[in-house]
Scaffold this motif. Structure first.
Motif, short mmCIF file in Angstrom:
data_model
loop_
_atom_site.label_atom_id
_atom_site.label_comp_id
_atom_site.label_asym_id
_atom_site.label_seq_id
_atom_site.Cartn_x
_atom_site.Cartn_y
_atom_site.Cartn_z
N THR B 61 66.38 16.78 68.62
CA THR B 61 65.96 15.37 68.54
C THR B 61 65.74 14.96 67.09
O THR B 61 66.14 13.88 66.68
CB THR B 61 64.66 15.17 69.35
OG1 THR B 61 64.81 15.84 70.60
CG2 THR B 61 64.38 13.71 69.59
N GLN B 163 68.71 10.02 68.14
CA GLN B 163 67.28 10.41 68.16
C GLN B 163 66.42 9.31 68.78
O GLN B 163 65.58 9.58 69.65
CB GLN B 163 66.81 10.68 66.73
CG GLN B 163 65.35 11.09 66.65
CD GLN B 163 64.88 11.34 65.22
OE1 GLN B 163 65.68 11.64 64.34
NE2 GLN B 163 63.58 11.22 64.99
N ARG B 166 66.93 9.09 72.53
CA ARG B 166 66.34 10.25 73.23
C ARG B 166 64.82 10.14 73.27
O ARG B 166 64.20 10.46 74.27
CB ARG B 166 66.75 11.55 72.53
CG ARG B 166 68.20 11.92 72.81
CD ARG B 166 68.54 13.28 72.22
NE ARG B 166 67.87 14.35 72.93
CZ ARG B 166 67.96 15.65 72.59
NH1 ARG B 166 68.70 16.00 71.55
NH2 ARG B 166 67.35 16.56 73.28
N GLU B 167 64.23 9.69 72.16
CA GLU B 167 62.77 9.61 72.10
C GLU B 167 62.22 8.43 72.90
O GLU B 167 61.22 8.55 73.58
CB GLU B 167 62.31 9.50 70.64
CG GLU B 167 62.40 10.84 69.91
CD GLU B 167 62.01 10.75 68.44
OE1 GLU B 167 61.88 11.81 67.82
OE2 GLU B 167 61.85 9.63 67.93
N VAL B 174 70.19 10.38 79.10
CA VAL B 174 70.51 9.92 77.73
C VAL B 174 71.29 11.01 76.99
O VAL B 174 72.33 10.74 76.37
CB VAL B 174 69.22 9.56 76.95
CG1 VAL B 174 69.55 9.19 75.51
CG2 VAL B 174 68.51 8.41 77.64
N LEU B 175 70.81 12.23 77.09
CA LEU B 175 71.49 13.34 76.42
C LEU B 175 72.88 13.55 77.02
O LEU B 175 73.86 13.78 76.29
CB LEU B 175 70.65 14.63 76.53
CG LEU B 175 71.21 15.84 75.79
CD1 LEU B 175 71.35 15.57 74.30
CD2 LEU B 175 70.33 17.06 76.00
N TRP B 178 75.21 10.95 75.65
CA TRP B 178 75.66 11.24 74.29
C TRP B 178 76.69 12.36 74.28
O TRP B 178 77.63 12.34 73.48
CB TRP B 178 74.47 11.58 73.38
CG TRP B 178 73.74 10.35 72.95
CD1 TRP B 178 72.48 9.97 73.30
CD2 TRP B 178 74.24 9.30 72.11
NE1 TRP B 178 72.16 8.76 72.74
CE2 TRP B 178 73.23 8.32 72.00
CE3 TRP B 178 75.44 9.08 71.45
CZ2 TRP B 178 73.37 7.16 71.26
CZ3 TRP B 178 75.60 7.92 70.71
CH2 TRP B 178 74.57 6.98 70.61
#
Lengths: 194, 200
Positions: B61, B163, B166-167, B174-175, B178
């Protein structure tokens, strides 16, 4: 005499066909060519939307593996087309992809992930090969590649988004219906009716 | 006759046009901006650096904090070595972009040192590529600094977006999203490689 000449010039100008001398040229032209190429072919559109729909039907991890496999393998097929490597029955494979993938969605086939990935991958090669060989001569090749991959991915996302109806009451029938329409379109392409 | 001679003289007397030359910037700031824009204008470079940024965000992250110094080092090395080492071809950039894409798709948990090395290589090659055939001292310093900033921020920007998503969103999708997106970098790279290798 001068008036006649003017009239002739006007008539000649009106009668001319549009000039496409700069179509597809440069970065923007190449990008737009790549972006629109998969969208202008209905046979490509239905298959790519079907990939997203089938991913939604199968659920995770197929939901993201199938749309991941398709552009990558399609690019390999595209590379074969660009490099002039011949491939048999490309149009047949493209038409069959709509029929088969549409049926998978319509009949709610819960295939194992590896079967789904292999099937989608095989069809992706046909689609990619067709795009690779049809690359416009004037297009900026690199910009074309970027547009082409983005358009393909966007069509998968459209399929996944429609497949999200699965979570709504009665939504699965809408997804099955979309699959049936895609299968019919594929059958029409296969039989030469469309 | 007089008109023709005067036109000819006017043409002969005119200075060289620098509309698209590197020197078109009138001051240091313009040169800096021109340098920053270079990585974004060269699609193979932009694709590789955006891929590197995505990979950095997928890797960890806060991965950009770990690898940013390596990115800067790679860019500086490429810009400095530019005039002294052989030119980098597009196929090198696309080959590396493909490797980065595959590492991102499988979310390979690389050790920090390996990730830093990959990041340095992925900024070194584009910076050398952008130097083209320019000899040492030919390009103005603000332009070179701009290119260095452009190269590192191109990758860092993509890493920052990964980042942030994701945060802020935090969902596992989300990951996955990507990782699917970085596969597009791989697909683009494969096609670009084919375009570069196709018989003319």
């Amino acid at each position: 005499m001068r008036q006649v000449l003017t009239l002739v010039l006007v008539l000649v100008t009106v009668a001319t066909a549009p000039a496409f001398a700069h179509e597809g040229e440069g970065l923007a032209g190449g990008f737009m060519s790549g972006l629109t190429h998969p969208i202008y072919g209905l046979d490509h559109v239905v298959a790519m939307v079907a990939v997203g729909l089938w991913g939604a039907v199968l659920g995770a991890p197929a939901l993201w593996i199938l749309p991941l496999v398709f552009p990558l393998v399609m690019a390999l097929g595209g590379a074969m087309g660009v490099l002039g490597i011949p491939m048999p029955a490309v149009e047949l494979g493209i038409a069959a992809s709509g029929l088969v993938l549409g049926l998978m969605v319509a009949l709610w086939v819960q295939a194992p992930i590896w079967v789904a990935a292999v099937l989608v991958g095989i069809f992706a090669v046909f689609h990619g090969h067709a795009h690779g060989t049809e690359l416009p001569e004037a297009a900026n090749a690199i910009a074309y590649a970027v547009g082409f991959v983005i358009a393909t991915g966007a069509l998968h996302i459209a399929g996944i988004a429609f497949g999200a109806l699965n979570g709504v009451k009665g939504g699965s029938w809408a997804v099955r219906g979309a699959g049936a329409v895609i299968a019919l379109a594929g059958a029409a392409f296969l039989t030469g009716m469309a | 006759m007089i008109r023709s001679v005067s036109i000819l003289l006017a043409l002969l007397g005119s200075g060289p046009a620098h509309a698209h030359a590197f020197e078109s910037g009138q001051d240091a700031y313009e040169l800096l901006l021109q340098g920053i824009s270079q990585p974004w204008l060269m699609l193979p470079v932009a694709v590789l650096l955006l891929g590197l940024g995505m990979l950095t965000g997928i890797w960890r992250t806060e991965g950009v904090i770990v690898v940013w110094p390596a990115m800067i080092a790679g860019a500086l090395l490429g810009l400095g070595l530019g005039p002294f080492v052989p030119q980098v071809e597009v196929i090198w950039l696309m080959g590396l972009a493909l490797v980065i894409s595959i590492v991102g798709i499988i979310a390979l948990p690389l050790p920090s040192l390996a990730m830093a090395g990959l990041a340095a290589l992925a900024t070194l090659l584009p910076s050398r590529f952008l130097m083209e055939t320019h000899v040492f001292g030919e390009l103005p310093l603000p332009f070179l600094i701009g290119m260095g900033i452009g190269i590192t921020t191109c990758a860092a920007l993509a890493a920052g977006v990964v980042q942030a998503t994701r945060e802020q969103i935090g969902h596992v999708a989300v990951l996955i999203g990507w990782r699917a997106l970085i596969s597009w970098i791989g697909a683009i790279s494969i096609l670009m490689l084919a375009f570069e290798l196709r018989p003319v």
